[in-house]
Design a protein around this motif. Structure first.
Motif, PDB file in Angstrom:
ATOM      1  N   ALA A   1       0.822  -1.210   0.000  1.00  0.00           N
ATOM      2  CA  ALA A   1       0.000   0.000   0.000  1.00  0.00           C
ATOM      3  C   ALA A   1       0.855   1.259   0.000  1.00  0.00           C
ATOM      4  N   GLY A   2       1.984   1.232   0.735  1.00  0.00           N
ATOM      5  CA  GLY A   2       2.858   2.393   0.786  1.00  0.00           C
ATOM      6  C   GLY A   2       3.504   2.703  -0.556  1.00  0.00           C
TER       7      GLY A   2
ATOM      8  N   SER B   1       0.815   3.931  -2.919  1.00  0.00           N
ATOM      9  CA  SER B   1       0.408   5.292  -2.562  1.00  0.00           C
ATOM     10  C   SER B   1       1.460   6.319  -2.957  1.00  0.00           C
TER      11      SER B   1
ATOM     12  N   ALA C   1      -3.455   8.057  -0.904  1.00  0.00           N
ATOM     13  CA  ALA C   1      -3.329   7.129   0.228  1.00  0.00           C
ATOM     14  C   ALA C   1      -4.584   6.288   0.399  1.00  0.00           C
ATOM     15  N   GLN C   2      -5.741   6.919   0.326  1.00  0.00           N
ATOM     16  CA  GLN C   2      -6.983   6.201   0.580  1.00  0.00           C
ATOM     17  C   GLN C   2      -7.339   5.253  -0.556  1.00  0.00           C
TER      18      GLN C   2
ATOM     19  N   SER D   1      -5.240   3.737  -2.621  1.00  0.00           N
ATOM     20  CA  SER D   1      -4.335   2.592  -2.560  1.00  0.00           C
ATOM     21  C   SER D   1      -4.720   1.649  -1.424  1.00  0.00           C
ATOM     22  N   ALA D   2      -5.076   2.214  -0.264  1.00  0.00           N
ATOM     23  CA  ALA D   2      -5.451   1.390   0.881  1.00  0.00           C
ATOM     24  C   ALA D   2      -6.736   0.617   0.611  1.00  0.00           C
TER      25      ALA D   2
ATOM     26  N   THR E   1      -6.138  -2.358  -1.671  1.00  0.00           N
ATOM     27  CA  THR E   1      -5.442  -3.449  -0.972  1.00  0.00           C
ATOM     28  C   THR E   1      -6.385  -4.202  -0.040  1.00  0.00           C
TER      29      THR E   1
ATOM     30  N   GLY F   1      -0.165   3.452   3.564  1.00  0.00           N
ATOM     31  CA  GLY F   1      -0.590   4.366   2.508  1.00  0.00           C
ATOM     32  C   GLY F   1      -0.312   5.815   2.846  1.00  0.00           C
TER      33      GLY F   1
END
Length: 420
Positions: A146-147, A150, A258-259, A261-262, A265, A285
């Motif tokens: 996720a990181g 993101s 960030a959101q 991608s999270a 996942t 993320g």
């Protein structure tokens, strides 16, 4: 039979209490970035998240099956074991909430369950392969995936919007944040609400109310969804503050990256039946998005404290679960002692939290300590004039007015005698 019915009722109520704490503990996962960037007002954000958490609870039962039929062996598990596991999970949730650390409610539950099971029937009661493949590996891999996703998404959004008006771009990404936050909330419901469904189903099987291998009954799905939605609506403001402001300073573009991608996942893991920690995924993320903006930073001191909490979650909840199981197995009085201990601990933690209240009115009012600067940054700062209006600039002006300027020499005055 009456004893079993009473014990099962206590276990079910305790499971729903855990689900409630899971809701307000993990609200930050969906709404922290949306609140911190101003895309939604705090109360509006948590209300939206609560509704979508409830909806998400009805989308799948794959994670519930992992909890109820995969993590531990159903044979030999007694309702007292489930009660003890929930005590460990609830207390860890409340302690980490009190100090504002985003930790995994999922891992707290699984740690409590593993610890109580080992204390009851030994290591053979735990399915080690399931723990490794569907718990430990996703715990490490998911925040990294996720990181990275993101960070790349944030870089892409800034590249696409490089030639557009900054205010218009930010407004558009705020709208996108609302949509992506809704997706995270929906994903959270599909993953975390199912954990409580699974634990209640396991308790019903252990108590003889359901046949081994049964799926969660409808009333279990509904009650678990409502409990997590109510907890979400109340808002875990302390953790929202840490997630939204403590890890990094996010702009709308980063929050959207960030959101999104999270959520991707989490939804993928729910489909595969992985009992994933939404906290780990969203935290990864947020940190990835922080690094995805030029000049963006991650406050590694806060991140380090969070990583330590992650590492302690399974063993800490497991130890409490094992201790609670030892007391609960002594008979009726043991169950009552464990229940009374849980209630007293919850009340005590709540009273301590009242000393410094964090709610929707002050959730974004936070001062974060700056990270230690490197050698190059320190050298540049030493030779760079402070910006106008800054504390350093004001101090500089005050110093100039304090030290008198040199008095000019009068041209008509006789020259000073020359030195011999």
């Amino acid at each position: 039979m009456e004893h079993i019915t009473l014990l099962l009722a206590i276990v079910v109520v305790t499971a729903l209490v855990f689900d409630f704490t899971n809701g307000f503990h993990d609200t930050a996962n969906a709404m922290a970035t949306t609140i911190s960037t101003g895309a939604l007002k705090p109360k509006t954000a948590v209300a939206m998240s609560a509704v979508l958490n409830l909806a998400g609870a009805f989308l799948s039962v794959e994670v519930a099956k992992t909890i109820s039929k995969g993590l531990v062996n159903e044979e030999g598990i007694q309702p007292e074991v489930i009660l003890a596991a929930l005590v460990g999970a609830i207390l860890w949730n409340l302690v980490t909430w009190l100090v504002g650390l985003p930790s995994s409610s999922s891992h707290a539950l699984m740690g409590g369950l593993i610890g109580a099971t080992v204390a009851s029937i030994g290591v053979s009661g735990v399915n080690g392969e399931v723990v490794v493949t569907k718990v430990l590996i996703p715990a490490v891999a998911a925040p990294i995936v996720a990181g990275i996703a993101s960070m790349l998404a944030a870089k892409l959004t800034y590249k696409i919007g490089a030639r557009t008006d900054e205010k218009d771009t930010a407004k558009g990404y705020r709208v996108g944040q609302i949509a992506s936050a809704g997706l995270v909330s929906l994903a959270h419901g599909t993953n975390d609400a199912q954990k409580t469904m699974g634990i209640i189903t396991l308790a019903l099987v252990a108590g003889g109310a359901l046949a081994p291998g049964s799926n969660p009954p409808v009333w279990v799905i509904v009650s678990a969804g409502l409990a997590i939605a109510l907890g979400t609506y109340l808002g875990g403001w302390r953790i929202i503050r840490t997630m939204g402001k403590g890890l990094t300073d996010l702009q709308p573009q980063q929050g959207f990256a960030a959101q999104t991608s999270a959520a991707t996942t989490i939804l993928a893991s729910s489909h595969l039946g992985f009992s994933l920690s939404t906290t780990h995924v969203v935290s990864g993320g947020v940190m990835g998005a922080g690094l995805g903006r030029k000049g963006g930073v991650v406050r590694w001191s806060t991140a380090t404290r969070m990583f330590v909490a992650w590492g302690l979650t399974l063993p800490a909840a497991g130890l409490v679960g094992a201790g609670a199981e030892y007391v609960a197995r002594q008979g009726d009085w043991g169950v009552y002692v464990v229940a009374a201990f849980l209630i007293a601990s919850c009340v005590g933690i709540w009273l301590v939290s009242r000393r410094q209240v964090v709610d929707h009115n002050n959730v974004n009012d936070v001062e974060t300590d700056a990270e230690a600067a490197g050698v190059v940054t320190t050298a540049i700062a030493a030779v760079t004039p402070p910006p106008a209006g800054s504390v350093a600039a004001v101090a500089d002006e005050a110093l100039k007015t304090t030290i008198p300027a040199p008095v000019p020499t009068d041209p008509a005055a006789p020259p000073a005698p020359a030195a011999v």
